[in-house]
Design a protein around this motif. Structure first.
Motif, mmCIF file in Angstrom:
data_model
loop_
_atom_site.group_PDB
_atom_site.id
_atom_site.type_symbol
_atom_site.label_atom_id
_atom_site.label_comp_id
_atom_site.label_asym_id
_atom_site.label_seq_id
_atom_site.Cartn_x
_atom_site.Cartn_y
_atom_site.Cartn_z
ATOM 1 N N UNK B 162 -7.803 23.026 11.124
ATOM 2 C CA UNK B 162 -6.926 21.961 10.623
ATOM 3 C C UNK B 162 -5.980 21.430 11.695
ATOM 4 N N UNK B 163 -6.316 21.699 12.941
ATOM 5 C CA UNK B 163 -5.433 21.275 14.030
ATOM 6 C C UNK B 163 -5.146 19.771 13.978
ATOM 7 N N UNK B 164 -3.877 19.465 13.969
ATOM 8 C CA UNK B 164 -3.450 18.061 14.010
ATOM 9 C C UNK B 164 -3.560 17.324 12.685
ATOM 10 N N UNK B 165 -3.975 18.011 11.640
ATOM 11 C CA UNK B 165 -4.246 17.311 10.385
ATOM 12 C C UNK B 165 -3.347 17.726 9.226
ATOM 13 N N UNK B 166 -2.604 18.798 9.412
ATOM 14 C CA UNK B 166 -1.864 19.376 8.284
ATOM 15 C C UNK B 166 -0.869 18.403 7.659
ATOM 16 N N UNK B 167 -0.089 17.753 8.509
ATOM 17 C CA UNK B 167 0.939 16.865 7.958
ATOM 18 C C UNK B 167 0.299 15.723 7.173
ATOM 19 N N UNK B 168 -0.799 15.220 7.690
ATOM 20 C CA UNK B 168 -1.528 14.159 6.999
ATOM 21 C C UNK B 168 -2.039 14.650 5.659
ATOM 22 N N UNK B 169 -2.561 15.878 5.631
ATOM 23 C CA UNK B 169 -3.082 16.439 4.378
ATOM 24 C C UNK B 169 -1.946 16.573 3.356
ATOM 25 N N UNK B 170 -0.827 17.128 3.823
ATOM 26 C CA UNK B 170 0.309 17.313 2.914
ATOM 27 C C UNK B 170 0.801 15.975 2.373
ATOM 28 N N UNK B 171 0.902 15.015 3.305
ATOM 29 C CA UNK B 171 1.378 13.689 2.882
ATOM 30 C C UNK B 171 0.433 13.089 1.828
ATOM 31 N N UNK B 172 -0.848 13.186 2.117
ATOM 32 C CA UNK B 172 -1.818 12.592 1.187
ATOM 33 C C UNK B 172 -1.941 13.373 -0.119
ATOM 34 N N UNK B 173 -1.600 14.654 -0.066
ATOM 35 C CA UNK B 173 -1.625 15.442 -1.308
ATOM 36 C C UNK B 173 -0.438 15.057 -2.185
ATOM 37 N N UNK B 174 0.700 14.824 -1.537
ATOM 38 C CA UNK B 174 1.912 14.499 -2.304
ATOM 39 C C UNK B 174 1.949 13.016 -2.705
ATOM 40 N N UNK B 175 1.551 12.186 -1.746
ATOM 41 C CA UNK B 175 1.563 10.728 -2.017
ATOM 42 C C UNK B 175 0.150 10.153 -1.872
ATOM 43 N N UNK B 176 -0.727 10.391 -2.820
ATOM 44 C CA UNK B 176 -2.080 9.830 -2.687
ATOM 45 C C UNK B 176 -2.027 8.304 -2.642
ATOM 46 N N UNK B 177 -2.779 7.769 -1.701
ATOM 47 C CA UNK B 177 -2.628 6.337 -1.425
ATOM 48 C C UNK B 177 -3.657 5.483 -2.160
ATOM 49 N N UNK B 178 -4.825 6.054 -2.400
ATOM 50 C CA UNK B 178 -5.902 5.206 -2.916
ATOM 51 C C UNK B 178 -6.153 5.420 -4.410
ATOM 52 N N UNK B 179 -6.630 4.369 -5.000
ATOM 53 C CA UNK B 179 -7.080 4.447 -6.374
ATOM 54 C C UNK B 179 -8.566 4.808 -6.298
ATOM 55 N N UNK B 180 -8.856 6.073 -6.548
ATOM 56 C CA UNK B 180 -10.214 6.562 -6.305
ATOM 57 C C UNK B 180 -11.249 5.904 -7.204
ATOM 58 N N UNK B 181 -10.792 5.471 -8.344
ATOM 59 C CA UNK B 181 -11.723 4.803 -9.249
ATOM 60 C C UNK B 181 -12.301 3.565 -8.582
ATOM 61 N N UNK B 182 -11.460 2.908 -7.825
ATOM 62 C CA UNK B 182 -11.887 1.621 -7.260
ATOM 63 C C UNK B 182 -12.096 1.645 -5.756
ATOM 64 N N UNK B 183 -11.648 2.710 -5.099
ATOM 65 C CA UNK B 183 -11.788 2.748 -3.636
ATOM 66 C C UNK B 183 -13.229 3.083 -3.259
ATOM 67 N N UNK B 184 -13.781 2.304 -2.347
ATOM 68 C CA UNK B 184 -15.164 2.553 -1.931
ATOM 69 C C UNK B 184 -15.286 2.574 -0.398
ATOM 70 N N UNK B 185 -14.215 2.968 0.240
ATOM 71 C CA UNK B 185 -14.282 3.251 1.677
ATOM 72 C C UNK B 185 -13.974 2.091 2.601
ATOM 73 N N UNK B 186 -14.032 0.887 2.049
ATOM 74 C CA UNK B 186 -13.781 -0.301 2.892
ATOM 75 C C UNK B 186 -12.277 -0.507 3.008
#
Lengths: 469, 311
Positions: B162-186
Motif C-alpha cells: 500500500x506504499x503511497x496509497x494509504x491516505x488516498x484510500x482513507x480519504x476515499x473510504x470516508x468521502x466516496x466521490x463517485x456515484x457507483x450506480x452511474x459511474x462507468x470509469x470515464x
C-alpha cells in the motif's frame, strides 16, 4: 552505495558483525573498515577509488613532511603542495568546464570569440567532501594543532570511512583520528542512539524529502508555465526537501558510525528554528560551515580588521562556499546572497545595538533563505530569474496542485517531521542522543512504527541531493 | 563486546523485527479491509470497481489517461466500462486484461500510444500500483514478480503493498466521490482557468519537436502486445486498438510504423491522432495530449459511428 538501498541494509549489518567479531584487534578492525569503505565506494564506480587513494597518500605523506620539517618556508611549501593537489583534483573534476565556459563567456562580453573545449567529465561522488577532509588534516598539522599519524591504515581509513565518505559530515582529523587509532568499545547507549537515528534519518529522507521532491521536480521542470503561488509552494517544499534530505543523510551517517563505535559531530541542529541568518549557519551543515570558517574565513583574516575587511572576507567565504556546492553561477549567487544577508544582518544588529531580532528573528531567516533556495534548485540562471520575478511580482492566483495524493502525503509527513523537530527544540534535546533515553521496549516500538511509516509512505527517488556536490 | 551486550543487542534487534512484523500485519489487514470497500479514486477504487464488473461487462476500454479522459464508453455500448487510468500503459492494461473471464464474449478496446511503443526506456513501472493486490490476487502477483518491481522486503513487510496509497484510500473510504450506480470509469476533464493559462503558455512557447528517426518497437511493449492478442483470441474477446487525438501530431511516422506492426499481428487499429486537424480549438484541450470534456464528447460521438460496436 546509497544509504536507502537494500544493498546497504545488507552491507551495514555484515560490517557490524565482522567488525565487532574483531574487536580485540584494532589493526584488523581498521583494515576491515578500510576494505568495507572501499567496497562501499566501489559499488558506485571502482575506477574513482584511485582518486581517494591518491588524495589519501598525498596528505599522509605531506602531513609527515610538514611535521618533520623545521623550516617555516619548507612547511609552507609542503602545505602549498597539499592545497595544489587537493584543489587541483577539485578543479579538474568539478570546475574545469565551469572555468572554460565562464572564460569564453567573459571574452564574448568584450567581443572576442574564444574557442573552448568542454570535457565530458564525471564528477566523482564525494570528491568535495574528502578533499576538504584531507585538507583540514594538513592545515591542522601546519598550524601545529595536530600531530600527523604514521599509521597509514588509520589515515586511509580516516579519509574513506564509509558512513561519511560520499556526503559528509566533513569530519576533522582532530575528532576522528584519535577514535580510529584507539580501541573502540561497544556501547549499548550508542547502539540505541545509532538505531534510532538511522530510522529517523531514513524517514526524513525517503518519506519526507522524497515525497516533497515529487511536487518540487514537477514545478521546477517548467517554472515559466506556473503562477506565483505555485512557485512559492514548490520553493517552500524545496526548502524542507533539501533540509530533510541532507539532515536525513547525516542522521544515517552519524547513526551508522555510532554502531561502529565512532562519534561524529552533529551536522544539523534544527536550522529552521534559527533566530538569525548567522544562527542558521551555525545549525545548517555544521561540518561545512565550521570548515569554511576555520580554514577559509580565518585564513582570509576573519574579523581582525575594519568592518569593510570583515565584510569582504564574509562575502568571499560565502561565495566560495556556494561554489563548493556546484559548478554553476547559480551556486555562486546563492553563496553571495547568503554573504549579503550575513553582512546586512551584522550592520543592522550593530546599528540597532541588538543581538537578535526577538520574535521577528524566528520568522525572517526562513523567508529570506527561501528566496536563495531558488538559485540552488533552479536548473539555470534564466529559470531562477523567471521564478524570482514571479515571486516578487506576486499574482495571487490559485496554486497548481497536480497529484493530490503526492502533495497530501508530502504535507502530512512534513508535519510529522517538523513535530519531531519542534519537540527536540522545545525539550532542548538532540536527536543524536535521543535513542539512549528510550527503554529498549519503547525504542523497539518507536522504530517499528517508523518502519511501518516508511513501508507505507516511502517514495522512490534517485539520490541524496548532496551526493551531487 | 561482551556476552551481555551481545544478548541485549540481539534482544533489541529481535524485538524490533518481531514487533515491526506484527504491527505491519495489523496495519495490512486493517488497510485491506478498508481498501476493499473503496470504489472511489483512480488507484484503488477504480481497480476494485473493475474487479467487481469485469465479468459482466461487454465492452471495456484499457489504457492511459488518454483512454480514461477521451472515451465516453457509454456512447459505444450500454454495458461498458472505461478502465483507462492516469500514467498507465500496456503492462498495466495487459495484467488487467488477463483477469477477464475466459469464456465470456467481450470487446476490449486498448489505447496504444506510439510514444510509449517506441520509447527506448519503458520499464512497466506503472504496474506498481497493482501492488495493492499483490498478496491477494495470484495473476497480479505473478505479473509483478515477472516485472521484478517488487521490493525485496515486501514478503516480510506486506504494508509495502500500500506504499503511497494509504491516505488516498482513507480519504476515499470516508468521502466516496463517485456515484457507483452511474459511474462507468470515464472521467471527463473540465478546464479551469489556471490550467487554461498554463496550456496557453505552453503553446506560446512553441517548443520544437524532434521526431524519432530510429523507430524500434520497445521489446516490452511488443511482448505485452502479443500477450494481449493471444489472450483475446483464445478467450472469446474482440480486440480493437486505438490511438486517441493529440492537440497536434507532427510525427505521423511512429503511428504508421505501429499500424504496420498491428496489421501484421491481425489486430484492428484506429489512429485518431490528428482527429481535429483543421477544426481544432483550444476549448477542446486541457494540454497537448489530453482533451477537455468538450473535445472528448465530440470525439466519443465520432468513434461511436466509426467503430460500430454497439451490440
Amino acid at each position: 552505495m546509497l544509504f536507502n538501498s537494500i544493498e546497504y541494509l545488507i552491507f551495514l549489518p555484515t560490517v557490524f558483525i565482522l567488525y565487532w567479531l574483531l574487536n580485540k584487534d584494532l589493526k584488523k578492525q581498521n583494515i576491515l573498515l578500510l576494505i568495507a569503505s572501499y567496497i562501499f565506494y566501489a559499488y558506485w564506480d571502482w575506477t574513482f577509488l584511485s582518486l581517494i587513494i591518491y588524495s589519501s597518500f598525498i596528505d599522509y605523506y605531506i602531513g609527515l613532511k610538514i611535521y618533520e620539517t623545521n623550516s617555516a618556508k619548507a612547511k609552507k611549501n609542503w602545505l602549498r603542495l597539499s592545497l595544489f593537489s587537493n584543489l587541483g583534483l577539485l578543479a579538474a573534476f568539478k570546475y574545469y568546464n565551469f572555468f572554460t565556459e565562464s572564460f569564453a563567456e567573459m571574452m564574448l562580453l568584450f567581443g572576442w570569440q574564444v574557442d573552448h573545449v568542454t570535457l565530458n567529465i564525471i564528477l566523482p561522488v564525494g570528491i568535495s567532501f574528502y578533499t576538504f577532509q584531507t585538507l583540514s588534516y594538513t592545515i591542522d598539522i601546519y598550524r601545529d594543532k595536530l600531530k600527523p599519524t604514521k599509521n597509514i591504515v588509520a589515515f586511509f581509513t580516516f579519509v574513506s570511512l564509509f558512513p561519511q565518505l560520499v556526503a559528509g559530515p566533513i569530519e576533522r582529523a582532530s575528532n576522528l583520528m584519535p577514535q580510529i587509532e584507539s580501541v573502540r568499545k561497544f556501547k549499548q547507549k550508542w547502539f540505541h542512539d545509532g538505531i534510532f537515528q538511522i530510522a529517523v534519518g531514513l524517514f526524513r529522507k525517503v518519506v519526507i524529502a522524497d515525497n516533497l521532491g515529487v511536487y518540487v521536480d514537477s514545478i521546477y521542470a517548467s517554472p515559466d508555465v506556473h503562477n506565483s503561488s505555485t512557485l512559492l509552494l514548490a520553493t517552500i517544499f524545496y526548502s524542507y526537501q533539501i533540509y530533510f534530505d541532507f539532515a536525513g543523510y547525516s542522521d544515517i551517517a552519524i547513526g551508522s558510525a555510532k554502531l561502529l563505535g565512532f562519534r561524529f559531530n552533529q551536522n544539523f541542529n534544527l536550522p529552521y528554528f534559527s533566530n538569525s541568518i548567522a544562527d542558521i549557519w551555525q545549525r545548517w551543515h555544521i561540518s561545512l560551515s565550521s570548515w569554511l570558517r576555520d580554514y577559509l574565513y580565518y585564513s582570509l583574516g576573519g574579523s581582525r580588521g575594519t568592518a569593510l575587511f570583515t565584510f569582504r572576507n564574509l562575502m568571499l567565504t560565502m561565495i566560495l562556499g556556494g561554489l563548493w556546492h556546484g559548478n554553476t553561477w547559480n551556486f555562486a549567487i546563492w553563496g553571495a546572497i547568503h554573504g549579503l544577508l550575513l553582512v546586512g544582518e551584522k550592520i543592522i544588529f550593530s546599528v540597532l545595538k541588538i543581538k537578535n531580532a526577538g520574535w521577528f528573528g524566528y520568522i525572517y531567516p526562513f523567508w529570506v533563505v527561501l528566496l536563495s533556495w531558488v538559485f540552488f534548485r533552479a536548473k539555470d540562471f534564466e529559470a531562477a530569474g523567471v521564478i524570482i520575478k514571479k515571486l516578487i511580482f506576486f499574482d495571487f492566483k490559485i496554486p497548481f496542485i497536480g497529484d493530490t495524493n503526492a502533495i497530501v502525503t508530502g504535507l502530512s509527513m512534513l508535519i510529522i517531521g517538523m513535530s519531531l523537530d519542534l519537540y527536540l527544540y522545545r525539550s532542548k534535546q538532540e536527536l543524536e542522543t535521543l535513542g539512549r533515553r528510550l527503554t529498549p521496549i519503547k525504542l523497539g516500538a518507536v522504530v517499528s512504527v517508523i518502519i511501518l511509516l516508511i513501508s507505507l509512505f516511502y517514495s522512490t527517488s534517485n539520490n541524496f541531493i548532496y551526493f551531487q556536490f | 563486546m561482551n556476552k551481555k551486550q551481545i544478548i541485549n543487542t540481539l534482544k533489541l534487534l529481535g524485538f524490533i523485527i518481531v514487533v515491526s512484523f506484527i504491527i505491519d500485519k495489523i496495519a495490512y489487514f486493517t488497510i485491506t479491509k478498508i481498501s476493499d470497500t473503496v470504489y472511489s479514486g483512480q488507484a484503488i477504487g477504480k481497480l476494485n470497481h473493475y474487479l467487481a464488473i469485469k465479468d459482466t461487462t461487454k465492452l471495456i476500454v484499457f489504457g492511459s489517461s488518454r483512454a480514461n479522459h477521451h472515451i465516453d464508453v457509454k456512447k459505444l455500448n450500454p454495458s461498458s466500462y472505461n478502465m483507462g487510468v492516469d500514467g498507465k500503459f500496456i503492462a498495466y492494461s495487459a495484467t488487467l486484461i488477463k483477469l477477464l473471464p475466459k469464456d465470456v464474449k467481450q470487446t476490449v478496446i486498448l489505447h496504444v500510444d506510439p510514444n510509449v511503443a517506441y520509447r527506448e526506456y519503458y520499464n512497466r513501472e506503472e504496474t506498481k500500483t497493482l501492488m495493492v493486490k499483490y498478496h491477494t490476487n495470484a495473476v497480479i502477483k505473478e505479473e509483478l514478480d515477472r516485472a521484478e518491481l517488487t521490493n525485496p522486503l515486501q514478503n516480510f513487510y506486506w504494508c509495502i503493498d500500500y506504499n503511497g496509497l494509504v491516505l488516498g484510500i482513507l480519504k476515499n473510504a470516508v468521502f466516496p466521490k463517485y456515484d457507483l450506480e452511474h459511474y462507468y470509469g470515464y472521467d471527463p476533464m473540465e478546464v479551469h482557468s489556471t490550467q487554461k493559462e498554463i496550456f496557453k503558455k505552453i503553446l506560446e512557447r512553441n517548443d520544437s519537436i524532434v521526431c524519432k528517426t530510429n523507430l524500434k518497437l520497445n521489446p516490452l511493449f511488443n511482448t505485452y502486445l502479443k500477450e494481449i492478442e493471444s489472450f483475446c483470441s483464445n478467450n472469446n474477446k474482440k480486440l480493437i486498438t486505438i490511438t486517441t487525438p493529440l492537440y497536434i501530431d507532427k510525427c505521423p511516422e511512429d503511428n504508421n510504423a505501429l499500424r504496420k506492426i498491428l496489421e501484421d499481428l491481425n489486430i484492428e487499429y484506429h489512429d485518431y491522432s490528428n482527429f481535429f486537424e483543421n477544426k481544432n480549438s483550444t476549448d477542446y484541450w486541457v494540454d497537448i495530449a489530453h482533451m477537455s470534456n468538450v473535445g472528448a464528447e465530440i470525439f466519443s460521438e465520432a468513434i461511436r459511428k466509426d467503430l460500430s460496436i454497439n451490440d
